[in-house]
Design a protein around this motif. Structure first.
Motif, PDB file in Angstrom:
ATOM      1  N   LEU A 148    -104.757 -40.159   8.965  1.00  0.00           N
ATOM      2  CA  LEU A 148    -104.658 -39.374   7.649  1.00  0.00           C
ATOM      3  C   LEU A 148    -105.994 -39.363   6.882  1.00  0.00           C
ATOM      4  O   LEU A 148    -104.973 -40.381   5.432  1.00  0.00           O
ATOM      5  N   VAL A 149    -106.896 -38.317   6.226  1.00  0.00           N
ATOM      6  CA  VAL A 149    -107.745 -38.784   5.669  1.00  0.00           C
ATOM      7  C   VAL A 149    -107.507 -37.149   5.069  1.00  0.00           C
ATOM      8  O   VAL A 149    -108.293 -36.366   5.623  1.00  0.00           O
ATOM      9  N   ALA A 150    -107.519 -36.979   3.184  1.00  0.00           N
ATOM     10  CA  ALA A 150    -107.538 -35.363   2.877  1.00  0.00           C
ATOM     11  C   ALA A 150    -108.001 -35.750   1.461  1.00  0.00           C
ATOM     12  O   ALA A 150    -108.181 -36.585   1.008  1.00  0.00           O
ATOM     13  N   ASP A 151    -108.810 -34.537   0.902  1.00  0.00           N
ATOM     14  CA  ASP A 151    -109.069 -34.289  -0.584  1.00  0.00           C
ATOM     15  C   ASP A 151    -108.124 -34.111  -1.314  1.00  0.00           C
ATOM     16  O   ASP A 151    -106.416 -33.083  -1.876  1.00  0.00           O
ATOM     17  N   LEU A 152    -107.869 -35.587  -2.543  1.00  0.00           N
ATOM     18  CA  LEU A 152    -106.634 -35.494  -3.301  1.00  0.00           C
ATOM     19  C   LEU A 152    -106.346 -34.313  -4.123  1.00  0.00           C
ATOM     20  O   LEU A 152    -105.375 -33.949  -4.456  1.00  0.00           O
ATOM     21  N   ASP A 153    -106.873 -33.500  -4.333  1.00  0.00           N
ATOM     22  CA  ASP A 153    -107.481 -32.181  -5.322  1.00  0.00           C
ATOM     23  C   ASP A 153    -107.322 -31.415  -4.460  1.00  0.00           C
ATOM     24  O   ASP A 153    -106.049 -30.297  -5.136  1.00  0.00           O
ATOM     25  N   THR A 154    -107.592 -30.394  -3.586  1.00  0.00           N
ATOM     26  CA  THR A 154    -107.873 -29.691  -3.361  1.00  0.00           C
ATOM     27  C   THR A 154    -106.677 -29.444  -2.229  1.00  0.00           C
ATOM     28  O   THR A 154    -105.868 -28.337  -1.459  1.00  0.00           O
ATOM     29  N   GLY A 155    -106.429 -30.345  -1.475  1.00  0.00           N
ATOM     30  CA  GLY A 155    -104.884 -30.389  -0.073  1.00  0.00           C
ATOM     31  C   GLY A 155    -105.861 -31.042   0.774  1.00  0.00           C
ATOM     32  O   GLY A 155    -105.591 -30.263   2.074  1.00  0.00           O
ATOM     33  N   GLU A 156    -106.640 -29.898   1.235  1.00  0.00           N
ATOM     34  CA  GLU A 156    -108.125 -30.064   2.139  1.00  0.00           C
ATOM     35  C   GLU A 156    -107.802 -31.147   3.184  1.00  0.00           C
ATOM     36  O   GLU A 156    -108.644 -32.330   2.539  1.00  0.00           O
ATOM     37  N   VAL A 157    -106.816 -31.128   4.329  1.00  0.00           N
ATOM     38  CA  VAL A 157    -106.807 -32.162   5.747  1.00  0.00           C
ATOM     39  C   VAL A 157    -108.695 -32.566   6.253  1.00  0.00           C
ATOM     40  O   VAL A 157    -109.432 -31.126   6.813  1.00  0.00           O
ATOM     41  N   LEU A 158    -109.380 -34.218   6.042  1.00  0.00           N
ATOM     42  CA  LEU A 158    -110.718 -33.820   6.561  1.00  0.00           C
ATOM     43  C   LEU A 158    -110.682 -34.072   7.719  1.00  0.00           C
ATOM     44  O   LEU A 158    -111.760 -34.776   9.046  1.00  0.00           O
ATOM     45  N   GLY A 159    -109.636 -35.269   8.302  1.00  0.00           N
ATOM     46  CA  GLY A 159    -109.833 -35.741   9.815  1.00  0.00           C
ATOM     47  C   GLY A 159    -108.537 -36.532   9.519  1.00  0.00           C
ATOM     48  O   GLY A 159    -107.508 -36.575   8.507  1.00  0.00           O
ATOM     49  N   ALA A 160    -108.010 -36.547  11.146  1.00  0.00           N
ATOM     50  CA  ALA A 160    -106.412 -37.060  11.517  1.00  0.00           C
ATOM     51  C   ALA A 160    -106.707 -37.355  12.489  1.00  0.00           C
ATOM     52  O   ALA A 160    -107.266 -37.765  13.697  1.00  0.00           O
ATOM     53  N   CYS A 161    -105.606 -38.643  12.945  1.00  0.00           N
ATOM     54  CA  CYS A 161    -105.481 -39.242  13.743  1.00  0.00           C
ATOM     55  C   CYS A 161    -103.286 -39.641  14.310  1.00  0.00           C
ATOM     56  O   CYS A 161    -103.356 -39.172  13.420  1.00  0.00           O
ATOM     57  N   GLY A 162    -103.756 -37.714  14.740  1.00  0.00           N
ATOM     58  CA  GLY A 162    -101.730 -38.241  15.431  1.00  0.00           C
ATOM     59  C   GLY A 162    -100.963 -37.599  13.802  1.00  0.00           C
ATOM     60  O   GLY A 162     -99.891 -38.393  13.501  1.00  0.00           O
ATOM     61  N   PRO A 163    -101.532 -36.848  12.366  1.00  0.00           N
ATOM     62  CA  PRO A 163    -101.031 -36.665  11.698  1.00  0.00           C
ATOM     63  C   PRO A 163     -99.380 -36.344  11.504  1.00  0.00           C
ATOM     64  O   PRO A 163     -99.170 -36.987  10.716  1.00  0.00           O
ATOM     65  N   HIS A 164     -98.790 -35.423  12.736  1.00  0.00           N
ATOM     66  CA  HIS A 164     -97.138 -35.899  12.547  1.00  0.00           C
ATOM     67  C   HIS A 164     -96.353 -36.108  12.963  1.00  0.00           C
ATOM     68  O   HIS A 164     -94.914 -35.983  13.578  1.00  0.00           O
TER      69      HIS A 164
END
Length: 425
Positions: A100-116
């Motif tokens: 998973l890649v996300a914005d550390l400050d806003t928390g917006e998830v930019l993309g993921a593979c099987g995040p959960h």
């Protein structure tokens, strides 16, 4: 005529309430409700062709997927496959099982593979220990190591603490975060709970409470170090939640950016001092690296969580279940995904890293409880309590109907106002 009408209303109410209370009853009411759209096919995560390792023990069987927990942060995150924003550049092919890649400050998830998807954490679990107790221990305090601190798996990672030796708390954090010392994890966990013989167990319980408070509902710690234990799991999404807490700590940021540290000599134990190096080499080769933590066990394979900044933007990346090559280590995989994340437009998102306030339970008898459930979405506790709630609703509805109150339209309208899942914000 009135009795016949009441009987028809009662029968209709029974169908509505039973279909809401029992999944098995849904097919029976299918003729009365429009069919739902089929879930879109999952997109496979891009992976390079690399030789499969040999001698790897079987992965532990994870708990079954929970539909509510799998949608924490947004319905788009409830997938075992790839999820990226429309128009984003294609993500790189990496050996990670999930990421998973996300914005550390806003928390917006930019993309993921099987995040959960449930995974075993290895030493990245040490970030959960840090998130739980780093602010509770005085970095300057001198402490004494006890024999139980060295009760770790043979041949596992240790920083070389000596029973009876004296170290500062800050030195123990450096041994934990640079050299992945499992002995340091035990010592810090014990000390955080007061230093007693059950201190490690108390801190592990506190780690699990922290995970629940953050909304990391797929994380369960059994050891403070990340050494494999039965029932120990995490997810790429959860690791990013935990990392946000860690990187908010000035001490944590200082430790994970430290390149080398000195373990002090212990004259009474006739042990000399020695130097340790940071195992996360991304801080040496990646411009803007903010630090992170690597991990490995033969069961979990390679894991990594880290962060970097570029052009005023800070991103966090989590990697689980990866295989490495001589020229591509697990922190390199983190760097490759960070490079991709910095190419994703700032306003693009597929979900959100929730805040603790988003998932905090509210007592059921408070006036704001219903509003909170509607705003945030169902929690595991509310899902488990749903049949009891429906039983009370059914009893009240039937009583009113028998009294002659025409509530069919009212209740069917209320039926549509079920608690919503979390969606991206």
């Amino acid at each position: 005529m009135i009795r016949s009408t009441r009987r028809r209303i009662v029968a209709a109410l029974a169908t509505v309430l039973l279909s809401a209370a029992s999944p098995a009853a849904v097919p029976a009411a299918a003729d009365a409700a429009p069919a739902r759209k089929a879930a879109p096919a999952e997109i496979p995560c891009p992976k390079p062709k690399v030789p499969k390792p040999t001698g790897v023990p079987p992965r532990p069987v994870p708990p079954p997927d929970d539909p509510v927990n799998s949608a924490i942060g947004g319905d788009a995150l409830a997938t075992h496959g790839l999820v990226v924003p429309a128009g984003a550049p294609p993500p790189p092919a990496v050996t990670a099982t999930t990421w998973l890649v996300a914005d550390l400050d806003t928390g917006e998830v930019l993309g993921a593979c099987g995040p959960h998807v449930y995974q075993t954490p290895a030493s990245v679990q040490k970030t959960l220990l840090a998130a739980t107790v780093i602010d509770k221990l005085d970095p300057a305090k001198q402490v004494t190591i006890v024999p139980s601190d060295l009760d770790i798996e043979p041949n596992s990672s240790a920083v070389g603490l000596v029973p009876g030796g004296k170290y500062s708390i800050s030195t123990l954090w450096l041994g934990l975060l640079l050299n992945s010392g499992n002995d340091a994890a035990n010592a810090l966990a014990r000390l955080a709970a007061g230093g007693g013989p059950d201190g490690v167990a108390q801190t592990v319980a506190a780690m699990n409470a922290t995970a629940q408070r953050l909304g990391a509902f797929q994380t369960h710690a059994v050891t403070p170090s990340g050494l494999d234990g039965k029932g120990q799991f995490t997810s790429a999404y959860d690791l990013a939640l935990i990392a946000r807490v860690c990187f908010a700590s000035a001490d944590f940021r200082k430790y994970v950016l430290t390149r080398t540290a000195q373990m002090p000599a212990q004259p009474k134990q006739k042990k000399g001092g020695f130097q340790i190096q940071n195992e996360n080499k991304l801080i040496l080769k990646y411009p803007g690296a903010l630090g992170g933590k690597t991990g490995f066990t033969t069961v979990a394979r390679h894991s990594f969580v880290g962060a970097a900044q570029r052009n005023g933007r800070r991103l966090v990346v989590s990697v689980l279940g990866a295989e490495v090559q001589p020229t591509v280590r697990v922190y390199d995989i983190g760097g490759i995904l960070l490079d991709w994340g910095f190419q994703v437009p700032r306003d693009a998102s597929v979900g959100k890293l929730v805040e603790p306030r988003d998932v905090a339970p509210e007592p059921a008898d408070t006036p704001g409880a219903a509003r909170a459930r509607d705003a945030v979405g169902a929690t595991p506790e509310s899902v488990r309590a749903a049949p009891q709630t429906l039983t009370v609703l059914a009893a009240g509805a039937f009583a009113l109907v028998l009294a002659g109150t025409p509530l069919l339209l009212l209740l069917t309208q209320r039926r549509r106002k079920r608690p919503r899942r979390l969606t991206r914000q």
